[in-house]
Motif scaffolding. Structure first.
Motif, PDB file in Angstrom:
ATOM      1  N   LEU A  74       1.098  -1.217   0.285  1.00 29.29           N
ATOM      2  CA  LEU A  74      -0.399  -0.200  -0.185  1.00 29.29           C
ATOM      3  C   LEU A  74       0.975   1.059  -0.465  1.00 29.29           C
ATOM      4  O   LEU A  74       1.754   1.001   0.978  1.00 29.29           O
ATOM      5  N   PRO A  75       0.539   2.067  -0.872  1.00 29.76           N
ATOM      6  CA  PRO A  75       1.138   3.389  -0.429  1.00 29.76           C
ATOM      7  C   PRO A  75       1.332   4.062   0.730  1.00 29.76           C
ATOM      8  O   PRO A  75       0.493   4.010   1.862  1.00 29.76           O
ATOM      9  N   ARG A  76       2.345   4.946   0.709  1.00 27.19           N
ATOM     10  CA  ARG A  76       2.559   5.252   2.135  1.00 27.19           C
ATOM     11  C   ARG A  76       3.654   6.746   1.712  1.00 27.19           C
ATOM     12  O   ARG A  76       4.348   7.267   0.667  1.00 27.19           O
ATOM     13  N   LEU A  77       3.441   7.329   2.761  1.00 28.45           N
ATOM     14  CA  LEU A  77       4.761   8.733   2.406  1.00 28.45           C
ATOM     15  C   LEU A  77       6.177   8.222   2.804  1.00 28.45           C
ATOM     16  O   LEU A  77       6.294   7.220   3.874  1.00 28.45           O
ATOM     17  N   ALA A  78       6.662   9.569   2.073  1.00 28.19           N
ATOM     18  CA  ALA A  78       7.696   8.985   2.651  1.00 28.19           C
ATOM     19  C   ALA A  78       8.600   9.326   3.861  1.00 28.19           C
ATOM     20  O   ALA A  78       8.284  10.056   4.497  1.00 28.19           O
ATOM     21  N   ARG A  79       9.014   8.094   4.118  1.00 30.65           N
ATOM     22  CA  ARG A  79       9.626   8.360   5.913  1.00 30.65           C
ATOM     23  C   ARG A  79       8.679   7.788   6.456  1.00 30.65           C
ATOM     24  O   ARG A  79       9.116   8.095   7.876  1.00 30.65           O
ATOM     25  N   SER A  80       7.496   7.799   6.142  1.00 32.58           N
ATOM     26  CA  SER A  80       6.265   6.561   7.240  1.00 32.58           C
ATOM     27  C   SER A  80       6.260   4.849   6.591  1.00 32.58           C
ATOM     28  O   SER A  80       6.703   4.650   5.467  1.00 32.58           O
ATOM     29  N   ARG A  81       6.002   4.745   7.764  1.00 27.96           N
ATOM     30  CA  ARG A  81       5.447   2.932   7.304  1.00 27.96           C
ATOM     31  C   ARG A  81       4.552   2.071   7.382  1.00 27.96           C
ATOM     32  O   ARG A  81       3.873   1.809   7.408  1.00 27.96           O
ATOM     33  N   THR A  82       3.231   3.660   7.348  1.00 24.02           N
ATOM     34  CA  THR A  82       1.784   3.917   7.427  1.00 24.02           C
ATOM     35  C   THR A  82       1.375   3.310   5.990  1.00 24.02           C
ATOM     36  O   THR A  82       1.423   4.071   5.376  1.00 24.02           O
ATOM     37  N   GLY A  83       0.708   2.701   5.706  1.00 24.86           N
ATOM     38  CA  GLY A  83       0.455   2.572   4.417  1.00 24.86           C
ATOM     39  C   GLY A  83      -1.070   2.439   5.141  1.00 24.86           C
ATOM     40  O   GLY A  83      -1.735   2.457   5.276  1.00 24.86           O
TER      41      GLY A  83
END
Length: 277
Positions: A74-83
């Protein structure tokens, strides 16, 4: 590979590159302020289920209405592990033909709503990908393939919908018929109580005659309102049933037309035998 489009978002610049088109969809790979992928396919108009004129973009590499993307894809923001999961439908309304957007609720893999900034970023990327596919020269082919994919399930749903609305209309019409004797009985009871009150006034009888909650007068009002209300609602249910039946008929016609167009020629043209001098 050069990106197909560049999207400016509240979280920064996102670059999206489209993979080779599959039969009914295009998948974009994301880099920059967001990483992951977006799946774009054709779909029906949000209010006209027989008209395949819209585009649906889903977070992840698959059609979220048919498959569940694994959390790690799933997509996530750069430097984030949340999809994040979610989708967006881009459609147009006549007569202005202006683009309209319907956003399916977005949430993280843990079931939490994204922040306003993250939601705006996800929406911007989904819309940009959807608009890019809408402008592709092969967009009509994507819509045709999407209609063929979804028609069987839509026909099952529209058949169920028509039956449901017809049965609901029948139930409401039954309540309307039952309200007529109930209204007559309520009016008779009110006049009987009024005669008692005239013969021997009492505060309790007065309360039952007044238009208060639980009184005979209120029951008369309710029964007088119930019949016309149920008939009006039943007419609406009949309209919805007819609409479902019309959309199902339209889909079947499109299905037959497509099969006729694709049907191969079964006979060979007659060729006269060659004469030999």
């Amino acid at each position: 590979m050069n990106p197909s489009l560049t999207v400016e978002t509240p979280a920064g610049t996102v670059h999206a590159t489209d993979r080779p088109r599959e039969n009914d969809s295009v998948v974009f790979d994301l880099v920059g302020a967001m990483r992951g992928s977006v799946h774009v396919t054709g779909t029906h108009h949000v209010r006209h289920w027989d008209q395949f004129t819209a585009v649906r973009a889903c977070l992840g590499p698959v059609n979220a209405f048919q498959d569940t993307a694994p959390a790690e894809a799933l997509p996530r923001l750069a430097r984030s592990r949340t999809g994040y999961r979610g989708s967006l439908t881009l459609y147009r309304d006549a007569p202005a033909d202006r683009p309209q957007v319907s956003v399916y609720p977005m949430e993280s893999t843990a079931g939490h709503e994204p922040s306003p900034k993250t939601a705006a970023t996800l929406t911007a990327v989904l819309r940009a990908c959807a608009e890019h596919v809408e402008r592709r020269p092969d967009f009509p082919q994507i819509l045709t393939a999407s209609r063929e994919r979804d028609t069987p399930a839509l026909l099952r749903f529209l058949t169920w919908s028509a039956d449901y609305h017809r049965s609901t209309a029948a139930r409401l019409e039954g309540r309307a018929r039952a309200s007529r004797p109930a209204l007559r009985a309520a009016v008779t009871a009110w006049w009987t109580l009024a005669e008692w009150f005239t013969a021997q006034p009492h505060p309790v009888l007065l309360l039952m005659l007044a238009n208060l909650n639980g009184s005979l007068a209120r029951n008369v009002d309710v029964q007088a309102w119930l019949g016309p209300y149920c008939l009006t609602e039943a007419a609406g249910e009949h309209d919805r049933a007819r609409n479902s039946e019309a959309e199902a008929a339209s889909l079947r016609t499109q299905q037959r037309t497509r099969r006729t167009v694709r049907r191969p020629q079964t006979t060979t043209p007659h060729t006269a035998p060659m004469e030999i001098a």
